[in-house]
Design a protein around this motif. Structure first.
Motif, PDB file in Angstrom:
ATOM      1  N   ALA A 291      34.373  57.066  24.340  1.00 19.59           N
ATOM      2  CA  ALA A 291      33.589  55.882  24.004  1.00 19.59           C
ATOM      3  C   ALA A 291      32.227  56.273  23.450  1.00 19.59           C
ATOM      4  CB  ALA A 291      33.406  54.992  25.224  1.00 19.59           C
ATOM      5  N   GLU A 292      31.717  55.419  22.550  1.00 19.45           N
ATOM      6  CA  GLU A 292      30.339  55.522  22.091  1.00 19.45           C
ATOM      7  C   GLU A 292      29.550  54.411  22.774  1.00 19.45           C
ATOM      8  OE1 GLU A 292      30.189  55.323  17.880  1.00 19.45           O
ATOM      9  OE2 GLU A 292      31.346  57.163  17.565  1.00 19.45           O
ATOM     10  N   VAL A 293      28.449  54.762  23.404  1.00 17.73           N
ATOM     11  CA  VAL A 293      27.635  53.790  24.129  1.00 17.73           C
ATOM     12  C   VAL A 293      26.238  53.777  23.502  1.00 17.73           C
ATOM     13  CG1 VAL A 293      26.706  53.129  26.368  1.00 17.73           C
ATOM     14  CG2 VAL A 293      28.947  54.235  26.231  1.00 17.73           C
ATOM     15  N   THR A 294      25.808  52.594  23.074  1.00 19.61           N
ATOM     16  CA  THR A 294      24.513  52.449  22.407  1.00 19.61           C
ATOM     17  C   THR A 294      23.580  51.610  23.264  1.00 19.61           C
ATOM     18  OG1 THR A 294      25.612  52.541  20.257  1.00 19.61           O
ATOM     19  CG2 THR A 294      23.352  51.729  20.283  1.00 19.61           C
TER      20      THR A 294
ATOM     21  N   THR B 256      22.684  56.375  20.543  1.00 20.05           N
ATOM     22  CA  THR B 256      24.089  56.411  20.922  1.00 20.05           C
ATOM     23  C   THR B 256      24.385  57.683  21.703  1.00 20.05           C
ATOM     24  OG1 THR B 256      24.764  55.117  19.000  1.00 20.05           O
ATOM     25  CG2 THR B 256      26.460  56.434  20.066  1.00 20.05           C
ATOM     26  N   ILE B 257      25.107  57.525  22.793  1.00 15.95           N
ATOM     27  CA  ILE B 257      25.579  58.663  23.564  1.00 15.95           C
ATOM     28  C   ILE B 257      27.103  58.660  23.528  1.00 15.95           C
ATOM     29  CG2 ILE B 257      23.571  58.873  25.080  1.00 15.95           C
ATOM     30  CD1 ILE B 257      25.006  57.226  27.145  1.00 15.95           C
ATOM     31  N   TYR B 258      27.692  59.821  23.769  1.00 19.77           N
ATOM     32  CA  TYR B 258      29.134  60.001  23.610  1.00 19.77           C
ATOM     33  C   TYR B 258      29.720  60.387  24.962  1.00 19.77           C
ATOM     34  CZ  TYR B 258      27.542  59.997  18.819  1.00 19.77           C
ATOM     35  OH  TYR B 258      26.936  59.633  17.644  1.00 19.77           O
TER      36      TYR B 258
ATOM     37  N   ASP C 249      24.512  63.655  24.316  1.00 23.36           N
ATOM     38  CA  ASP C 249      23.603  62.844  23.523  1.00 23.36           C
ATOM     39  C   ASP C 249      23.797  63.054  22.028  1.00 23.36           C
ATOM     40  OD1 ASP C 249      22.578  65.394  23.503  1.00 23.36           O
ATOM     41  OD2 ASP C 249      20.516  64.822  23.912  1.00 23.36           O
ATOM     42  N   ASN C 250      24.692  63.953  21.655  1.00 21.58           N
ATOM     43  CA  ASN C 250      25.113  64.133  20.271  1.00 21.58           C
ATOM     44  C   ASN C 250      26.613  64.395  20.271  1.00 21.58           C
ATOM     45  OD1 ASN C 250      22.552  64.261  18.486  1.00 21.58           O
ATOM     46  ND2 ASN C 250      22.058  65.631  20.180  1.00 21.58           N
ATOM     47  N   MET C 251      27.232  64.269  19.110  1.00 17.63           N
ATOM     48  CA  MET C 251      28.648  64.610  19.031  1.00 17.63           C
ATOM     49  C   MET C 251      28.818  66.072  19.455  1.00 17.63           C
ATOM     50  SD  MET C 251      30.689  62.153  18.181  1.00 17.63           S
ATOM     51  CE  MET C 251      32.122  62.997  17.560  1.00 17.63           C
TER      52      MET C 251
END
Length: 464
Positions: free
Chosen positions: A340-343, A349-351, A319-321
């Motif tokens: 991928a970044e998913v918003t 945004t989740i990573y 949930d964070n970088m």
């Protein structure tokens, strides 16, 4: 004379029976078939606190394999004294046995101290599988008087032990508090490169979870391990493991000694005598609150303990970088890994790293945008209205088996509403309604937490 001889023979027979009995049983452990390593194997079934306490106190690996079978849930109602895995034993010779704790899907509730305080076991191994520790309240060395104590619910300090394995193990709704090194599972982990060694140590987590727990200490604190690699001859592997909704806090003077998974990553990373340690991670990290001396930490580690240290992502959902951009020189994803970044609709945004995690996140309810940062990805089942972009040259990105997206598609690709064929040979397209009257049903809204937990639930149900 004959009477005297008869007495002697009787004594010999009795002594012989005693020696057989000693060989067949060891502190309640009963001898069985030899293990895969060719060593004698002893096992014990435990159903109560008293039996479990006796078993962990008797456990060593210098003379044989030892197995503890937990047959039902056990509640700890009195004081608890941790076991200790000693590979050098009373004989002073290094053993090669394997200690196994089979939880059999059962739960230990109410521990007031660690299951095992530590291991110093040479070529021995410790395996814990299918076991949950719940509602533990462990406080050990919280004043940090020795500055050398590892504290963890399963194992305090993993030291100089060939292999330490946790498989399908869980820490739930527990409090673990220590001093210098504190972790949900393990406080401190280090191989051994001394002249009377060396011992290359591997610590592996597979399908494990830490959830709803509070981890606190004055030094390095992490949901899995406080200090992950204290020696160059140490490898930590985290596979399909999750840390969710935990509070991880370092109360010391440093602002970087707490992490969602590890407080400190140490020196492992340089090849030594043909072996290279380090940390490899594929995990779900979600909803944790991590602070070190009042500073919020969003990465999966607090600090790098040495320039030689190495940390590599091979997959996961965060949930964070998970890795700070400034740490790219020593901690980075696998170069071939899809990212991928998913918003979602709320803007969160989740990573995601790895095609499996990207696919799962892409089909979670409420997804709005997916930006592929690296790797070839073929997404299926993506809902209408979701926008997919390709942010890298040379990648192959397809959506629902038909649309291929390149970096030149600046706006990406938004999945259209499906055509419908209600009857006959006429096709119709139904556009979304623009009616705003109050008689219309309430629109569906997306809760970010539900979406995140949906991903975690899918991974949990599938054993990941």
């Amino acid at each position: 004379m004959k009477k005297w001889m008869a007495t002697v023979l009787a004594l010999v027979l009795v002594l012989g029976l005693c020696s057989v009995s000693w060989a067949e049983e060891y502190d309640g452990f009963v001898k069985g078939e030899k293990g895969a390593n060719g060593m004698d194997t002893y096992s014990v079934d435990v159903t109560s606190q008293e039996q479990l306490q006796a078993a962990v106190k008797a456990t060593d690996c210098f003379g044989a394999n030892m197995i503890i079978n937990i047959k039902n849930d056990i509640t700890i109602t009195e004081s608890w004294e941790p076991g200790y895995i000693n590979g050098y034993g009373k004989s002073g010779k290094a053993g090669t046995g394997v200690v196994t704790v089979n939880g059999n899907g059962n739960k230990i509730t109410g521990l007031s101290n660690m299951l095992f305080s530590g291991s110093w076991a040479g070529k021995c191994a410790l395996i814990v599988k299918d076991l949950t520790i719940a509602n533990a309240n462990i406080k050990v060395e919280i004043d940090d008087t020795t500055e050398s104590k590892g504290v963890g619910a399963f194992l305090g300090s993993a030291g100089a032990t060939t292999e330490v394995v946790f498989s399908n193990c869980h820490l739930v709704d527990s409090h673990v508090e220590g001093g210098h090194w504190t972790g949900g599972f393990v406080g401190y982990s280090a191989g051994y490169s001394g002249s009377d060694g060396p011992v290359f140590q591997t610590v592996k987590f597979t399908g494990c979870t830490v959830s709803g727990s509070t981890l606190t200490g004055k030094g390095s604190v992490g949901a899995l391990i406080g200090h992950a690699t204290g020696d160059a001859w140490t490898l930590v592997e985290v596979l399909d493991t999750s840390a969710t909704v935990n509070e991880v806090t370092s109360t010391g003077s440093s602002g970087n000694k707490a992490g969602a998974l590890f407080g400190t990553t140490g020196v492992a990373g340089t090849e030594t005598n043909g072996k290279t340690g380090g940390i490899v991670v594929k995990a779900v990290v979600d909803g944790n609150t991590v602070q070190s001396n009042g500073t919020t930490v969003t990465t999966i580690y607090g600090r790098q303990g040495s320039p030689e240290g190495k940390l590599k992502l091979t997959g996961g959902h965060y949930d964070n970088m998970p890795i700070a951009e400034s740490d790219a020189s020593w901690a980075a994803p696998d170069g071939n890994l899809a990212m991928a970044e998913v918003t979602d609709e709320s803007g969160k945004t989740i990573y995601n790293y790895g095609t499996d995690y990207i696919q799962t996140a892409a089909t979670t309810e409420g997804v709005k945008t997916i930006i592929i940062k690296n790797g070839d990805v073929q997404l299926t089942g993506v809902s209408a209205g979701v926008n997919v972009k390709n942010d890298a040259d040379g990648n192959t990105v397809t959506v629902n088996g038909s649309k291929n997206i390149t970096k030149q598609d600046k706006e990406g690709y938004t999945v259209p509403q499906p055509e419908q064929k209600p009857s006959g040979n006429h096709y119709y397209y139904y556009a979304p309604s623009t009616d705003t009257t109050e008689t219309k049903g309430s629109p569906k809204t997306f809760d970010a937490g539900i979406g995140i937990y949906a991903v975690t639930a899918v991974l949990s149900v599938t054993g990941m």
